[in-house]
Design a protein around this motif. Structure first.
Motif, short mmCIF file in Angstrom:
data_model
loop_
_atom_site.label_atom_id
_atom_site.label_comp_id
_atom_site.label_asym_id
_atom_site.label_seq_id
_atom_site.Cartn_x
_atom_site.Cartn_y
_atom_site.Cartn_z
N PRO A 1 -1.60 -3.51 10.20
CA PRO A 1 -1.98 -4.90 10.85
C PRO A 1 -2.83 -5.86 9.52
O PRO A 1 -2.83 -7.07 9.81
N LYS A 2 -3.07 -5.12 8.53
CA LYS A 2 -3.78 -6.05 7.44
C LYS A 2 -2.89 -6.75 6.33
O LYS A 2 -3.27 -7.57 5.70
N ILE A 3 -1.48 -6.28 6.59
CA ILE A 3 -0.65 -6.81 5.82
C ILE A 3 0.26 -8.09 6.57
O ILE A 3 0.65 -7.94 7.68
N THR A 4 0.30 -9.07 5.96
CA THR A 4 1.04 -10.41 6.69
C THR A 4 2.54 -10.07 6.49
O THR A 4 3.31 -9.69 5.71
N ASP A 5 3.06 -10.41 7.70
CA ASP A 5 4.54 -10.35 8.06
C ASP A 5 5.10 -11.64 7.57
O ASP A 5 4.32 -12.74 7.58
N ASN A 6 6.23 -11.61 7.58
CA ASN A 6 6.89 -13.02 6.93
C ASN A 6 8.25 -13.18 7.69
O ASN A 6 8.92 -12.38 7.84
N ASN B 1 0.82 -0.98 0.07
CA ASN B 1 -0.14 0.07 -0.09
C ASN B 1 1.01 1.37 0.09
O ASN B 1 2.03 1.15 -0.47
N GLU B 2 0.50 2.47 0.74
CA GLU B 2 1.30 3.46 0.67
C GLU B 2 2.66 3.50 1.50
O GLU B 2 3.31 3.99 1.46
N PHE B 3 2.65 2.24 2.28
CA PHE B 3 3.85 2.11 3.07
C PHE B 3 4.61 0.69 2.66
O PHE B 3 3.91 -0.14 1.88
N GLY B 4 5.84 0.56 2.61
CA GLY B 4 6.57 -0.71 2.26
C GLY B 4 7.01 -1.45 3.42
O GLY B 4 6.89 -1.24 4.61
N TYR B 5 7.45 -2.65 3.08
CA TYR B 5 8.14 -3.56 4.17
C TYR B 5 9.52 -3.05 4.43
O TYR B 5 10.14 -2.41 4.14
N ARG B 6 9.76 -3.54 5.95
CA ARG B 6 10.99 -3.45 6.55
C ARG B 6 11.47 -4.72 6.84
O ARG B 6 10.71 -5.54 7.28
N SER B 7 12.85 -4.88 6.63
CA SER B 7 13.40 -6.37 7.01
C SER B 7 14.41 -6.30 8.03
O SER B 7 15.36 -5.27 8.04
N PHE B 8 14.54 -7.28 8.85
CA PHE B 8 15.66 -7.26 9.95
C PHE B 8 16.32 -8.66 9.88
O PHE B 8 15.50 -9.56 9.73
N GLY B 9 17.34 -8.96 9.83
CA GLY B 9 18.02 -10.21 9.82
C GLY B 9 19.42 -10.39 10.35
O GLY B 9 20.18 -9.20 10.95
N ALA B 10 19.81 -11.53 10.75
CA ALA B 10 20.97 -11.94 11.26
C ALA B 10 21.54 -13.17 10.80
O ALA B 10 20.63 -14.07 10.46
N PHE C 1 10.66 -9.79 7.86
CA PHE C 1 9.86 -8.90 7.20
C PHE C 1 8.74 -8.39 7.71
O PHE C 1 7.79 -9.22 8.02
N VAL C 2 8.48 -7.06 8.12
CA VAL C 2 7.49 -6.56 8.93
C VAL C 2 6.58 -5.47 8.16
O VAL C 2 7.46 -4.52 7.31
N HIS C 3 5.55 -5.09 8.45
CA HIS C 3 4.73 -4.08 7.91
C HIS C 3 3.99 -3.23 8.64
O HIS C 3 3.42 -3.89 9.74
N ARG C 4 3.81 -2.01 8.61
CA ARG C 4 3.21 -1.30 9.75
C ARG C 4 1.64 -1.42 9.76
O ARG C 4 1.16 -1.20 10.88
#
Length: 323
Positions: A296-301, A251-260, A291-294
Motif C-alpha cells: 500500500p506504500k507504493i503508488t499504482d499507475n 522493494n522486494e516485490f515487483g509491479y504487475r500490469s494488466f491491460g486491454a 500497474f499495481v503493487h501489493r
C-alpha cells in the motif's frame, strides 16, 4: 518494407522506442536544530530514453516457412537529477546532482514463422529472440552547489565523474500462436521473456530490476453484416488483453500490469480498393494499462492512450518495379 526480389525476399527499415525515462516527484522533510526548524525539499527527475533503429531482411524459405534477421542500432541519452534545497534564506548550501548517460551500441535479433492448415483453419507459429549485448556508454556526473533556488546564486560546479563504460542490455525471447480464417476471424496468444536481472552498468547490477514475463491474447474479426460492396467489408475489429510481471522492483516485490486494447481498422478509398485489391488502412485504438503493487506504500499507475496509425498496403509500389 520493400520487396528484394519478385518471389521470396524483402527488406525493412525503421525505428521504435526501446526504453523511456519520464518521472518527477518530490519529498519534504524536516530538519531540527537547537536554534531552528528547517524544511528540506528533495526533487527527483528523469528524462530521455533509448531508441532502436533497425535494418532487416526476410526470406520465405519454402512456401509456409519464413525467416528474418534485423541489424540493430541503439542510440539514446538518459538524464537523472537529484536536488536538495533548504528553506530559502537560512544560509544552508543547496545542491543538485546530475547523472548523464549516453548510450551507443549495435546488436541483432532474428525470428522464424511457420504456417499450416488444420481442418480449414490456418495456424501460425512464430518465435523470435535477441541476445543481450554490451553497448558503449559515456557517463558524466557533476554537482552544482548554490544558495536559495537553483540559478539564483551559483557557487560551484564540479564534474565528479566522466568515464567511458558499458551497459549490458537484456536478452529477449518471444513466442506466439495464431489460429483462424484470415479475412473472417483470427485468434492469437503469445508470451515473452526479458532478462532484466542481467542488466549491468559496467560491472554493477541493478538491484531493483528483475526478469519480465508477459502473456497476451488477441481476437480480430471482420464485420459479417457488411455486404460485398461496402467499405466496411474489409474493415477489422480487434480486441486484446495482456498481463505481465514487470521488471521494476521498488522493494522486494515487483509491479504487475494488466491491460486491454480495442482497435478498429478500415480501408482508405483508393483505386486499389475499387479493384478489390489490398488497400491502405487507417487504424484507431484505445489502450488501457493498470500497474499495481501489493504494497500500500507504493503508488499504482493507470495509463490511457489513444492510438492513430496508417498502414500502407497498396500494390502500386511493386507493380511498377515488376512491370
Amino acid at each position: 518494407a520493400l520487396p528484394f526480389n519478385k518471389k521470396n525476399m524483402a527488406l525493412v527499415i525503421g525505428f521504435m522506442p526501446f526504453t523511456a525515462t519520464r518521472y518527477q516527484y518530490f519529498d519534504n522533510d524536516t530538519l531540527r536544530t537547537p536554534d531552528d526548524t528547517l524544511t528540506v525539499k528533495y526533487t527527483y527527475e528523469g528524462s530521455g530514453g533509448v531508441d532502436r533503429y533497425f535494418l532487416g531482411w526476410g526470406w520465405n524459405i519454402i512456401k509456409d516457412l519464413s525467416f528474418g534477421i534485423n541489424g540493430l542500432l541503439y542510440l539514446g541519452n538518459i538524464r537523472r537529477d537529484q536536488v536538495t534545497e533548504y528553506t530559502k534564506g537560512t544560509g544552508f548550501l543547496n545542491s543538485r546532482f546530475r547523472d548523464d548517460m549516453r548510450i551507443r551500441g549495435l546488436g541483432f535479433d532474428m525470428g522464424a514463422q511457420y504456417r499450416f492448415s488444420v481442418k480449414k483453419l490456418l495456424m501460425t507459429i512464430g518465435i523470435s529472440g535477441e541476445y543481450g549485448f554490451k553497448a558503449r556508454s559515456l557517463e558524466i556526473f557533476h554537482a552544482d552547489y548554490y544558495f536559495g533556488q537553483f540559478g539564483d546564486d551559483p557557487l560551484k560546479v564540479d564534474t565528479i565523474r566522466n568515464q567511458k563504460t558499458t551497459v549490458t542490455l537484456p536478452s529477449t525471447v518471444r513466442a506466439a500462436l495464431g489460429l483462424g480464417k484470415p479475412g473472417k476471424w483470427q485468434l492469437f496468444i503469445g508470451t515473452d521473456f526479458q532478462s532484466w536481472s542481467s542488466f549491468r552498468r559496467g560491472d554493477i547490477s541493478e538491484p531493483r530490476f528483475d526478469n519480465r514475463f508477459s502473456q497476451s491474447a488477441a481476437f480480430e474479426v471482420c464485420p459479417i453484416y457488411a455486404n460485398s460492396k461496402s467499405v466496411f467489408r474489409q474493415s477489422v475489429l480487434t480486441f486484446s488483453i495482456r498481463q505481465a510481471s514487470e521488471f521494476i522492483k521498488p522493494n522486494e516485490f515487483g509491479y504487475r500490469s494488466f491491460g486491454a486494447t480495442l482497435g478498429f481498422s478500415f480501408p482508405v478509398l483508393t483505386n486499389s480498393l475499387m479493384d478489390r485489391k489490398l488497400s491502405s488502412w487507417v487504424n484507431i485504438g484505445l489502450d488501457y494499462i493498470n500497474f499495481v503493487h501489493r504494497s500500500p506504500k507504493i503508488t499504482d499507475n493507470q495509463v490511457f492512450r489513444m492510438i492513430f496509425a496508417f498502414t500502407l498496403r497498396d500494390k502500386w509500389t511493386p507493380k511498377f518495379k515488376y512491370n
